[in-house]
Design an enzyme around this catalytic site. Structure first.
Site, PDB file in Angstrom:
ATOM      1  N   ASP A   1     -11.196   2.676   3.810  1.00  0.00           N
ATOM      2  CA  ASP A   1     -11.343   1.075   3.443  1.00  0.00           C
ATOM      3  C   ASP A   1     -12.976   1.014   3.117  1.00  0.00           C
ATOM      4  O   ASP A   1     -13.279  -0.233   2.793  1.00  0.00           O
ATOM      5  CB  ASP A   1     -11.216   0.500   4.832  1.00  0.00           C
ATOM      6  CG  ASP A   1      -9.871  -0.296   4.684  1.00  0.00           C
ATOM      7  OD1 ASP A   1      -9.265  -1.004   3.751  1.00  0.00           O
ATOM      8  OD2 ASP A   1      -9.201  -0.405   5.781  1.00  0.00           O
TER       9      ASP A   1
ATOM     10  N   LYS B   1       0.727  -1.199   0.054  1.00  0.00           N
ATOM     11  CA  LYS B   1      -0.098  -0.073   0.073  1.00  0.00           C
ATOM     12  C   LYS B   1       0.856   1.256   0.015  1.00  0.00           C
ATOM     13  O   LYS B   1       0.527   2.390  -0.886  1.00  0.00           O
ATOM     14  CB  LYS B   1      -0.740   0.017   1.316  1.00  0.00           C
ATOM     15  CG  LYS B   1      -2.235  -0.917   1.044  1.00  0.00           C
ATOM     16  CD  LYS B   1      -2.866  -1.479   2.177  1.00  0.00           C
ATOM     17  CE  LYS B   1      -3.747  -2.500   2.021  1.00  0.00           C
ATOM     18  NZ  LYS B   1      -4.645  -2.933   3.442  1.00  0.00           N
TER      19      LYS B   1
ATOM     20  N   GLN C   1      -4.937  -1.585   9.443  1.00  0.00           N
ATOM     21  CA  GLN C   1      -4.670  -2.930   8.958  1.00  0.00           C
ATOM     22  C   GLN C   1      -5.345  -4.039   9.892  1.00  0.00           C
ATOM     23  O   GLN C   1      -4.975  -4.309  10.953  1.00  0.00           O
ATOM     24  CB  GLN C   1      -3.230  -3.297   8.738  1.00  0.00           C
ATOM     25  CG  GLN C   1      -2.975  -4.385   7.762  1.00  0.00           C
ATOM     26  CD  GLN C   1      -3.532  -4.440   6.255  1.00  0.00           C
ATOM     27  OE1 GLN C   1      -3.672  -3.510   5.729  1.00  0.00           O
ATOM     28  NE2 GLN C   1      -3.837  -5.560   5.693  1.00  0.00           N
TER      29      GLN C   1
HETATM   30  N1  GUN Z   1      -6.872  -7.005   5.912  1.00  0.00           N
HETATM   31  C1  GUN Z   1      -6.962  -7.924   4.696  1.00  0.00           C
HETATM   32  N2  GUN Z   1      -7.674  -6.951   3.809  1.00  0.00           N
HETATM   33  C2  GUN Z   1      -7.762  -5.704   4.256  1.00  0.00           C
HETATM   34  C3  GUN Z   1      -8.186  -4.506   3.742  1.00  0.00           C
HETATM   35  O1  GUN Z   1      -8.749  -4.308   2.804  1.00  0.00           O
HETATM   36  N3  GUN Z   1      -8.374  -3.553   4.619  1.00  0.00           N
HETATM   37  C4  GUN Z   1      -7.613  -3.587   5.781  1.00  0.00           C
HETATM   38  N4  GUN Z   1      -7.603  -2.489   6.701  1.00  0.00           N
HETATM   39  N5  GUN Z   1      -7.174  -4.622   6.382  1.00  0.00           N
HETATM   40  C5  GUN Z   1      -7.325  -5.708   5.701  1.00  0.00           C
END
Ligand code: GUN
Length: 282
Positions: free
Chosen positions: A120, A53, A97
């Site tokens: 998100d 990211k 996350q």
């Molecule tokens: N863990 C796995 N996929 C995601 C996601 O799309 N966003 C977040 N914040 N955590 C994750």
């Protein structure tokens, strides 16, 4: 029939090129899109996703900041960190996350993020807006899947979509987004009896169960579109999806690979949402 492979990596690159231009224009107007990412603990998969990211943000000119916190922090402390970011006008997007350590209640954390910074799309306010078809931050993986279908002019209206998996992050919202696009949606999951009965009538299968090779040739109708959301690490370290790719490819009309399928699109839609947040839309 041999399916056409939808290359998520290429589509992601194309979209990111446009985003780069958009960020440049925002910068000229004095807006510097900024994403704050919180990583709690040392889960290697989470660390690797977060690095991806950060790298993608830098690629399009989004400033990103990684806030690393120890496994042992309290939920209250994490909520305080989030509140500071909520109050900071130079922060446009906040992402915590997941998963979080067991002593921290995920839902408390998700609901602590200001909805207008929830890139998100996990906050109940944004989920509610999505369900009622309002403009909002759409969850990144489901949003990326819609973009992949659209990129190949695959029509959704009136199609029977079978979603296999019912997570809050992927399964539930992708079904809702496809319903918004006028699909007929069936949700299947680990307790569905006779899964094949449903998948064999699917025009579009979304596999999001997290089990390697869960969907085989026998599940796929001739000419169906198969979208594989799974990211499963095998004992030899390689990545594979929820679909037996080689088998399903012989029957499907379109199929997404793993890697280079849905994964790069998820990150790309996070960048999209961050830019949207910076523009002050939610
Ligand atoms: N863990 C796995 N996929 C995601 C996601 O799309 N966003 C977040 N914040 N955590 C994750």
């Amino acid at each position: 029939m041999t399916a056409e492979v939808i290359n998520g990596k290429e589509l992601a690159q194309e979209l990111r090129q446009n985003m780069k231009e958009e960020v440049k224009k925002l910068n000229e107007g004095g807006i510097n899109p900024h994403l704050s990412v919180i990583l709690v603990g040392n889960n290697p998969a989470s660390r690797s996703y977060v690095k991806g990211k950060e790298k993608a943000s830098a690629e399009v000119g989004i400033q990103s900041e990684l806030i690393e916190l120890e496994d042992s922090i309290t939920e209250d402390y994490l909520l305080e960190v989030i509140e500071e970011l909520n109050q900071n006008p130079s922060v446009h997007g906040i992402l915590v996350q997941l998963p979080l350590p067991e002593h921290i209640e995920e839902q408390h954390v998700i609901e602590a993020i200001a909805p207008e910074k929830d890139v998100d799309g996990f906050h109940p306010v944004n989920i509610g807006r999505m369900m009622t078809g309002q403009d909002t931050f759409l969850p990144c993986t489901p949003f990326g899947i819609i973009k992949m279908l659209q990129s190949k002019n695959i029509s959704i209206e009136g199609k029977h979509v079978v979603v296999v998996g019912r997570s809050n992050i992927v399964g539930k919202p992708v079904g809702q987004l496809l319903l918004n696009e006028h699909a007929t949606v069936t949700y299947c999951h680990s307790r569905t009896k006779d899964l094949m009965k449903y998948t064999q009538s699917a025009d579009i299968i979304i596999a999001a169960v997290g089990k390697a090779n869960f969907i085989g040739e026998e599940h796929v109708k001739n000419g169906a579109v198969v979208i594989d959301v799974g990211i499963n690490r095998l004992n030899d370290g390689s990545l594979t999806g929820d679909v037996d790719f080689d088998a399903a490819k012989g029957k499907a009309s379109f199929i997404t690979p793993v890697p280079k399928g849905v994964g790069p699109m998820t990150i790309t839609m996070l960048l999209y949402n961050t830019i949207k947040a910076a523009k002050g839309l939610s």
